[in-house]
Motif scaffolding. Structure first.
Motif, short mmCIF file in Angstrom:
data_model
loop_
_atom_site.label_atom_id
_atom_site.label_comp_id
_atom_site.label_asym_id
_atom_site.label_seq_id
_atom_site.Cartn_x
_atom_site.Cartn_y
_atom_site.Cartn_z
N THR A 32 0.31 -10.19 4.27
CA THR A 32 -0.17 -9.54 5.48
C THR A 32 -1.68 -9.65 5.50
N ALA A 33 -2.27 -9.47 6.69
CA ALA A 33 -3.72 -9.44 6.78
C ALA A 33 -4.28 -8.13 6.22
N LEU A 34 -3.43 -7.12 6.06
CA LEU A 34 -3.85 -5.88 5.41
C LEU A 34 -4.08 -6.14 3.93
N ARG A 35 -4.91 -5.32 3.30
CA ARG A 35 -5.16 -5.47 1.88
C ARG A 35 -4.72 -4.20 1.15
N PRO A 36 -3.93 -4.35 0.07
CA PRO A 36 -3.40 -3.19 -0.63
C PRO A 36 -4.46 -2.49 -1.48
N THR A 37 -4.27 -1.19 -1.64
CA THR A 37 -5.10 -0.42 -2.58
C THR A 37 -4.32 -0.03 -3.81
N ALA A 38 -2.97 -0.04 -3.71
CA ALA A 38 -2.15 0.32 -4.86
C ALA A 38 -0.74 -0.19 -4.65
N THR A 39 -0.05 -0.47 -5.77
CA THR A 39 1.37 -0.84 -5.76
C THR A 39 2.07 -0.06 -6.86
N SER A 40 3.13 0.68 -6.50
CA SER A 40 3.83 1.52 -7.47
C SER A 40 4.94 0.72 -8.15
N PRO A 41 5.50 1.26 -9.22
CA PRO A 41 6.60 0.55 -9.92
C PRO A 41 7.82 0.29 -9.06
N VAL A 42 8.02 1.07 -7.99
CA VAL A 42 9.18 0.86 -7.12
C VAL A 42 8.85 -0.12 -5.99
N ASN A 43 7.77 -0.88 -6.14
CA ASN A 43 7.34 -1.87 -5.15
C ASN A 43 6.93 -1.22 -3.84
N ARG A 44 6.28 -0.05 -3.97
CA ARG A 44 5.69 0.62 -2.81
C ARG A 44 4.22 0.24 -2.72
N ILE A 45 3.87 -0.46 -1.66
CA ILE A 45 2.52 -0.97 -1.48
C ILE A 45 1.78 -0.07 -0.50
N THR A 46 0.62 0.42 -0.91
CA THR A 46 -0.22 1.23 -0.04
C THR A 46 -1.43 0.41 0.38
N PHE A 47 -1.70 0.41 1.67
CA PHE A 47 -2.79 -0.39 2.23
C PHE A 47 -4.00 0.47 2.53
N SER A 48 -5.15 -0.17 2.61
CA SER A 48 -6.38 0.56 2.89
C SER A 48 -6.36 1.11 4.31
N GLU A 49 -7.16 2.13 4.56
CA GLU A 49 -7.21 2.75 5.87
C GLU A 49 -7.78 1.79 6.90
N ILE A 50 -7.10 1.69 8.03
CA ILE A 50 -7.56 0.85 9.13
C ILE A 50 -7.23 1.55 10.44
N SER A 51 -7.70 1.00 11.55
CA SER A 51 -7.39 1.56 12.86
C SER A 51 -5.97 1.18 13.26
N TYR A 52 -5.40 1.97 14.15
CA TYR A 52 -4.02 1.73 14.56
C TYR A 52 -3.85 0.38 15.24
N ASP A 53 -4.84 -0.05 16.04
CA ASP A 53 -4.69 -1.36 16.69
C ASP A 53 -4.75 -2.49 15.67
N THR A 54 -5.53 -2.32 14.60
CA THR A 54 -5.55 -3.33 13.55
C THR A 54 -4.24 -3.34 12.79
N LEU A 55 -3.65 -2.17 12.58
CA LEU A 55 -2.34 -2.09 11.94
C LEU A 55 -1.30 -2.85 12.76
N ILE A 56 -1.25 -2.57 14.05
CA ILE A 56 -0.26 -3.22 14.91
C ILE A 56 -0.47 -4.74 14.91
N ASP A 57 -1.71 -5.16 14.73
CA ASP A 57 -2.05 -6.58 14.74
C ASP A 57 -1.91 -7.23 13.36
N SER A 58 -1.33 -6.51 12.40
CA SER A 58 -1.26 -7.01 11.01
C SER A 58 0.15 -6.88 10.45
N PRO A 59 1.11 -7.65 10.95
CA PRO A 59 2.50 -7.56 10.48
C PRO A 59 2.64 -8.06 9.05
#
Length: 638
Positions: free
Chosen positions: A190-217
């Motif tokens: 994705t165009a988003l960049r992760p800040t953390a990944t948990s052992p259960v493969n849960r990826i957390t992304f950095s804070e961004i605006s909602y329009d950037t989120l929608i534009d980053s599948p």
């Protein structure tokens, strides 16, 4: 025989008169009151936390938990409706289900708006500072239900399908922290960049605006590879099987050349990094959708491993990559909206999509994604289709920009007469002509490359949006080379034209011609589409199960009463095959007897005679001028 009393006759006449002359009831409409807040360019009061779980790949059920900062009182939450890149109200509200809203641990009653079904009204109790929304997005499990986005090997998360947003604020002002949980072992791009990944493969992304989120599948899958293409661009590929991820160095080099040629062309980048989200699959639904720092791209199996056979799909990545400049960075002013509820206006899609088709095709040739001849062969297919459309006699190209909203790309009964999204390929044709005019008028000193620099190459590094109007397009063209560009565009876009704009090819020494055998490129395209093409002879294509498709208005097939969906049973007494049909058309050339077809449509079987005697016809460009013309120079690598 007894007589009817006069009093009874009078009463009967009165009843008849009353029933005839009594006024019909005439209600008045209830006023439609829009209770949804208008978006304002103000700061939002906090950060949304969005948690998406996409591990149920067997059933395609995606779980969503979203925490939204609020104040007490009325609250309207919206599902995205008007989606960038789709150019229409295509939000998939029909696949949202299971809504549950809570505040302070207590359930909240919700009511869907009676007019806008994408809106949900809630009352937030005093003291509550957030509302938690839980719901599911239900991926289609069969293509008849819509585009399949989840398979056992891959998935495609589009954030507009798994989130709600509060009404009343520009979406660019709403901060979001999103997380995504994937099946164990899967990798994501994705165009988003992760800040953390948990052992259960849960990826957390950095804070961004909602329009950037929608534009980053997100594309994610079991089988995954990533290739650095240079200039901050990565080709991320997921596939149905590992063998589809085998890429020859020569093929990968063409993708690197694509990026290099694009940066040279525009002279600037409008992304801090760019990710091709690329799926090689026939299980997940097809897509080609632009974003500012990424694109969603699907190709059929064999894209890498049978490169020559996949030539018909080599334009997809060049086209979508071009959109980072044209469509995402430079965007029509009437198409840009502050949220996903405000309707879009598509009047300048002939620039947004038409010039992207032009530059995508140029980059396809310059990079070697396809050879120059393959590119010319593909353009010939589009040019012939547009040049012979009867719909040109009543519908100007400008009106086809409304088709995204009118038909949303649904199949049409007579698309050659109705016209559809012709601004893509016709844009390619008349922007090619514009290039020849600039070269001639400037004595070869300037070309459309100079327009690309001046219009799209501004503000290096800026991945916001710069909007434009028709006047801006004309003004920039005149800065590159003075000419009657307003008149040029009016004649080609806004006027009715009986023929396609082919002067860019004619003036470059090329003639659109027809031969009795298709080009190798045309054969590969037809094979990939799984059709036999008789468009320019009998006037139809033949698809799966020998069924007619794209029957052309006014063609011999049309005159014989044939329609899309009719099945060919036999030709001249022989059971139908594509070769039998080709042989029949060839045998009828110069003869007098008609081609006799047996066709089945519904429960009716009938015999149809086609008095056609001009043989097989397949379009191609023939080089008739000496030396290198403007088109040859345009397609040459930089």
């Amino acid at each position: 025989m007894s007589s009817v009393p006069m009093r009874a006759l009078a009463l009967s006449a009165l009843l008849v008169s009353t029933s005839v002359f009594a006024a019909n009831s005439k209600p008045q409409p209830l006023p439609i009151v829009d209770t949804i807040p208008t978006p304002r360019d103000v700061a939002f009061l906090g950060t949304i936390h969005l948690d998406v779980t996409a591990t149920d790949v067997d059933r395609g059920i995606i779980e969503v938990r979203e925490t939204i900062p609020v104040t007490s009182g009325p609250l309207v939450l919206l599902a995205p409706k008007w989606l960038p890149g789709n150019h229409n109200a295509s939000g998939q509200i029909d696949k949202f289900a299971g809504f549950r809203f809570t505040a302070n641990g207590q359930p909240l009653r919700w009511v869907r708006d009676k007019v806008d079904v994408y809106a949900f009204h809630l009352d937030v109790p005093a003291g509550a500072t957030s509302v938690e929304a839980r719901f599911q997005f239900l991926s289609p499990t069969d293509e008849a239900q819509g585009r399949v986005i989840v398979t056992r090997e891959m998935l495609n998360i589009q954030w507009d399908a798994v989130s709600l947003y509060p009404a009343g604020t520009f979406v660019r002002n709403i901060p979001v922290i999103a997380s995504l949980t994937l099946p164990t072992g899967w990798k994501a791009a994705t165009a988003l960049r992760p800040t953390a990944t948990s052992p259960v493969n849960r990826i957390t992304f950095s804070e961004i605006s909602y329009d950037t989120l929608i534009d980053s599948p997100v594309f994610a899958g079991k089988y995954f590879r990533a290739d650095d293409l240079g200039h901050g661009v990565t080709l991320n590929t997921v596939a149905d099987t590992p063998k589809e991820l085998v890429v020859q160095p020569s093929v990968l080099a063409k993708h690197r050349a694509l990026v290099d040629q694009a940066v040279k062309l525009f002279g600037a980048r409008h992304f801090d990094h760019y990710d091709f989200l690329h799926a090689v699959t026939d299980r997940m639904g097809g897509i080609g959708l632009e974003h500012h720092r990424s694109s969603e791209d699907q190709n059929d199996p064999g894209y890498f491993t049978d490169w020559e056979a996949s030539v018909g799909s080599h334009n997809l990545l060049p086209h979508e990559f071009t959109h980072s400049w044209d469509g995402k960075f430079r965007r029509p002013a009437d198409l840009w909206t502050p949220d996903y509820r405000t309707p879009m206006q598509d009047s300048l899609l002939w620039v947004y999509e038409g010039q992207t088709q032009f530059w995508g095709t140029v980059l396809e040739a310059r990079s070697g994604m396809s050879t120059k001849q393959q590119v010319l062969d593909k353009i010939a297919l589009a040019a012939a289709d547009l040049d012979t459309q009867p719909g040109r006699l009543w519908r100007p190209l400008s009106d086809t920009t409304n088709d995204e909203i009118i038909s949303n790309r649904r199949p049409e009964p007579w698309n050659s007469y109705q016209r559809a999204i012709d601004y893509y390929e016709e844009g390619l044709l008349f922007w090619t002509e514009a290039d020849t005019i600039i070269r001639v008028q400037s004595g070869g000193k300037r070309s459309m490359d100079d327009f690309a620099h001046a219009f799209f190459g501004i503000n290096d590094g800026d991945w916001g949006e710069v909007t434009y109007t028709l006047d801006d397009v004309v003004r920039t063209l005149n800065q590159v080379q003075p000419y009657d560009w307003a008149g040029f565009l009016k004649a080609r876009v806004y006027d009715v034209n009986p023929h396609a704009p082919l002067l860019g090819f004619t003036n470059s020494g090329y003639r659109l011609d027809y031969a009795d055998t298709p080009t190798l490129t045309a054969k590969a395209v037809s094979k990939a589409r799984k059709v036999a093409d008789f468009s320019y002879s009998l006037g139809f294509e033949v698809g799966k199960e020998a069924k007619l498709a794209r029957v052309r208005w006014g063609s011999p097939a049309f005159q014989a009463g044939l329609v899309n969906g009719a099945q060919i049973v036999a030709v001249d007494g022989h059971v139908y095959t594509d070769d039998v049909m080709s042989d029949a058309v060839t045998a009828a050339k110069g003869a007098t007897s008609p081609i006799v077809m047996t066709v089945k449509h519904g429960d009716e079987v009938r015999t149809v005679s086609l008095p056609y005697h001009d043989g097989l016809r397949y379009p191609q460009f023939i080089k008739v001028g000496p030396g290198q013309g403007a088109l040859d120079l345009l397609l040459a690598p930089r």
